[in-house]
Design a protein around this motif. Structure first.
Motif, PDB file in Angstrom:
ATOM      1  N   PRO A 146     -39.735  19.847   3.620  1.00 16.56           N
ATOM      2  CA  PRO A 146     -38.268  19.827   3.603  1.00 16.56           C
ATOM      3  C   PRO A 146     -37.627  21.099   4.155  1.00 16.56           C
ATOM      4  O   PRO A 146     -36.605  21.027   4.853  1.00 16.56           O
ATOM      5  CB  PRO A 146     -37.942  19.627   2.120  1.00 16.56           C
ATOM      6  CG  PRO A 146     -39.113  18.861   1.596  1.00 16.56           C
ATOM      7  CD  PRO A 146     -40.303  19.426   2.317  1.00 16.56           C
ATOM      8  N   LEU A 200     -38.721  12.333  -0.137  1.00 19.92           N
ATOM      9  CA  LEU A 200     -38.083  12.214  -1.451  1.00 19.92           C
ATOM     10  C   LEU A 200     -38.768  11.147  -2.299  1.00 19.92           C
ATOM     11  O   LEU A 200     -38.987  11.329  -3.501  1.00 19.92           O
ATOM     12  CB  LEU A 200     -36.599  11.867  -1.289  1.00 19.92           C
ATOM     13  CG  LEU A 200     -35.671  13.004  -0.874  1.00 19.92           C
ATOM     14  CD1 LEU A 200     -34.324  12.447  -0.430  1.00 19.92           C
ATOM     15  CD2 LEU A 200     -35.480  14.002  -2.021  1.00 19.92           C
ATOM     16  N   ARG A 228     -32.269  26.011  -0.546  1.00 19.35           N
ATOM     17  CA  ARG A 228     -31.615  24.718  -0.343  1.00 19.35           C
ATOM     18  C   ARG A 228     -30.094  24.807  -0.291  1.00 19.35           C
ATOM     19  O   ARG A 228     -29.453  24.320   0.659  1.00 19.35           O
ATOM     20  CB  ARG A 228     -32.052  23.759  -1.454  1.00 19.35           C
ATOM     21  CG  ARG A 228     -31.580  22.329  -1.288  1.00 19.35           C
ATOM     22  CD  ARG A 228     -32.079  21.491  -2.455  1.00 19.35           C
ATOM     23  NE  ARG A 228     -31.524  21.976  -3.709  1.00 19.35           N
ATOM     24  CZ  ARG A 228     -30.419  21.480  -4.283  1.00 19.35           C
ATOM     25  NH1 ARG A 228     -29.770  20.487  -3.714  1.00 19.35           N
ATOM     26  NH2 ARG A 228     -29.983  21.962  -5.422  1.00 19.35           N
ATOM     27  N   PHE A 257     -33.002  16.804  -2.915  1.00 19.66           N
ATOM     28  CA  PHE A 257     -34.196  17.605  -3.175  1.00 19.66           C
ATOM     29  C   PHE A 257     -33.938  18.576  -4.320  1.00 19.66           C
ATOM     30  O   PHE A 257     -32.803  18.997  -4.550  1.00 19.66           O
ATOM     31  CB  PHE A 257     -34.599  18.402  -1.930  1.00 19.66           C
ATOM     32  CG  PHE A 257     -35.229  17.584  -0.844  1.00 19.66           C
ATOM     33  CD1 PHE A 257     -36.537  17.145  -0.967  1.00 19.66           C
ATOM     34  CD2 PHE A 257     -34.517  17.252   0.296  1.00 19.66           C
ATOM     35  CE1 PHE A 257     -37.133  16.384   0.037  1.00 19.66           C
ATOM     36  CE2 PHE A 257     -35.095  16.496   1.306  1.00 19.66           C
ATOM     37  CZ  PHE A 257     -36.409  16.056   1.176  1.00 19.66           C
ATOM     38  N   GLN A 265     -37.182  12.592   5.843  1.00 20.69           N
ATOM     39  CA  GLN A 265     -36.906  13.321   4.604  1.00 20.69           C
ATOM     40  C   GLN A 265     -36.742  12.384   3.411  1.00 20.69           C
ATOM     41  O   GLN A 265     -37.157  12.714   2.292  1.00 20.69           O
ATOM     42  CB  GLN A 265     -35.664  14.190   4.795  1.00 20.69           C
ATOM     43  CG  GLN A 265     -35.893  15.334   5.776  1.00 20.69           C
ATOM     44  CD  GLN A 265     -34.610  16.011   6.179  1.00 20.69           C
ATOM     45  OE1 GLN A 265     -34.011  16.758   5.396  1.00 20.69           O
ATOM     46  NE2 GLN A 265     -34.155  15.767   7.400  1.00 20.69           N
ATOM     47  N   ASP A 287     -38.890  21.749  -4.228  1.00 21.49           N
ATOM     48  CA  ASP A 287     -39.483  20.742  -3.343  1.00 21.49           C
ATOM     49  C   ASP A 287     -39.681  21.231  -1.914  1.00 21.49           C
ATOM     50  O   ASP A 287     -40.363  20.572  -1.126  1.00 21.49           O
ATOM     51  CB  ASP A 287     -38.590  19.493  -3.270  1.00 21.49           C
ATOM     52  CG  ASP A 287     -38.518  18.738  -4.581  1.00 21.49           C
ATOM     53  OD1 ASP A 287     -39.419  18.915  -5.425  1.00 21.49           O
ATOM     54  OD2 ASP A 287     -37.542  17.973  -4.753  1.00 21.49           O
TER      55      ASP A 287
END
Length: 207
Positions: free
Chosen positions: A43, A138, A77, A24, A134, A28
Motif C-alpha cells: 500500500p 484490503l 497514511r 487501510f 489496492q 497495513d
C-alpha cells in the motif's frame, strides 16, 4: 464546455482514491501480497506511485504544475491523504479553466502524441486500475470495503439482494476531518446471510 465530463470524472476519482486509502490501517502500509515476490506493490508503494505518477503526467502532458513536492515529508497514511487531496484539488481547479482547444491539442504521450482528452481518459483508467489492486489488498487484510462505484460485500452484498451503496465519507473535506480523528466512517451492515457473489458454491470443476 464539451469536456466538463472529463473534469467531473477526475473529481470523483479523487475521492474514490482517497476513500480507499482511508480504509487501510496505519500498520497495513508495508503489507505485500506475497512477501517473497518483490513485483507486488504494498500500500505504501501504491500511494507513492499515485502521487508521483499523477504529478509527472500533469506536469509533462497537461502543463499543470501545482508547485508542491508530490510526496509528503512524512510518508504515513494520513499525510499521503492530505498531500494528494491538496494537490489534486489544485489540478482540478486549473482543469476547470481549460477550453475546447486546449483539450483537443495533441501533446507528447511517452513515445507518441495524443490529444489531452485521450490522455485524461487513460489517466483515469490508470488510477482506477491501481485502485483495484489496492482493494484486493484490503480484502486480503480482511478490512471492511466501502462502496467505490456501488455495493460491496460489506455494504450488503449483491445489488439484486438490495445491497446498499455506502461511501466511507460524503466528500473529501469530511474524509480528512474524520481521518484526522482516527476515522469516522459510515456504519456498515455487513454481508448478511445471503451470498456475496454470483457463484458462491461454484468450484473449479464447474459444479
Amino acid at each position: 464546455m464539451e469536456y466538463n465530463f472529463l473534469v467531473d470524472t477526475y473529481d470523483t476519482e479523487r475521492i474514490k482514491t482517497l476513500s480507499v486509502w482511508s480504509m487501510f490501517m496505519d500498520d497495513d502500509l508495508l503489507f505485500r501480497p506475497d512477501s517473497n515476490d518483490r513485483r507486488d506493490r504494498n500500500p505504501l508503494e501504491h500511494m507513492v506511485h499515485q502521487c508521483m505518477s499523477e504529478d509527472k503526467w500533469f506536469c509533462n502532458m497537461f502543463g499543470i504544475d501545482v508547485g508542491a513536492p508530490p510526496l509528503p515529508e512524512k510518508e504515513i497514511r494520513f499525510e499521503f491523504i492530505k498531500r494528494y487531496a491538496e494537490d489534486s484539488e489544485k489540478r482540478l481547479t486549473i482543469l476547470r479553466e481549460k477550453n475546447k482547444t486546449w483539450w483537443e491539442q495533441e501533446v507528447s504521450f511517452f513515445e507518441t502524441k495524443r490529444t489531452r482528452t485521450w490522455i485524461m481518459v487513460r489517466r483515469i483508467a490508470h488510477t482506477a486500475y491501481h485502485r483495484g489492486e489496492q482493494t484486493a489488498i484490503l480484502r486480503m487484510l480482511k478490512r471492511e470495503i466501502y462502496s467505490i462505484y456501488g455495493p460491496t460485500a460489506d455494504t450488503g452484498g449483491l445489488p439484486q439482494n438490495n445491497a446498499l451503496t455506502i461511501y466511507a465519507y460524503p466528500d473529501i473535506k469530511s474524509l480528512i476531518a474524520g481521518e484526522s480523528k482516527g476515522g469516522l466512517k459510515a456504519n456498515l451492515p455487513g454481508p448478511g446471510n445471503k451470498p456475496c457473489t454470483e457463484r458462491p458454491d461454484f468450484n473449479l470443476n464447474g459444479k
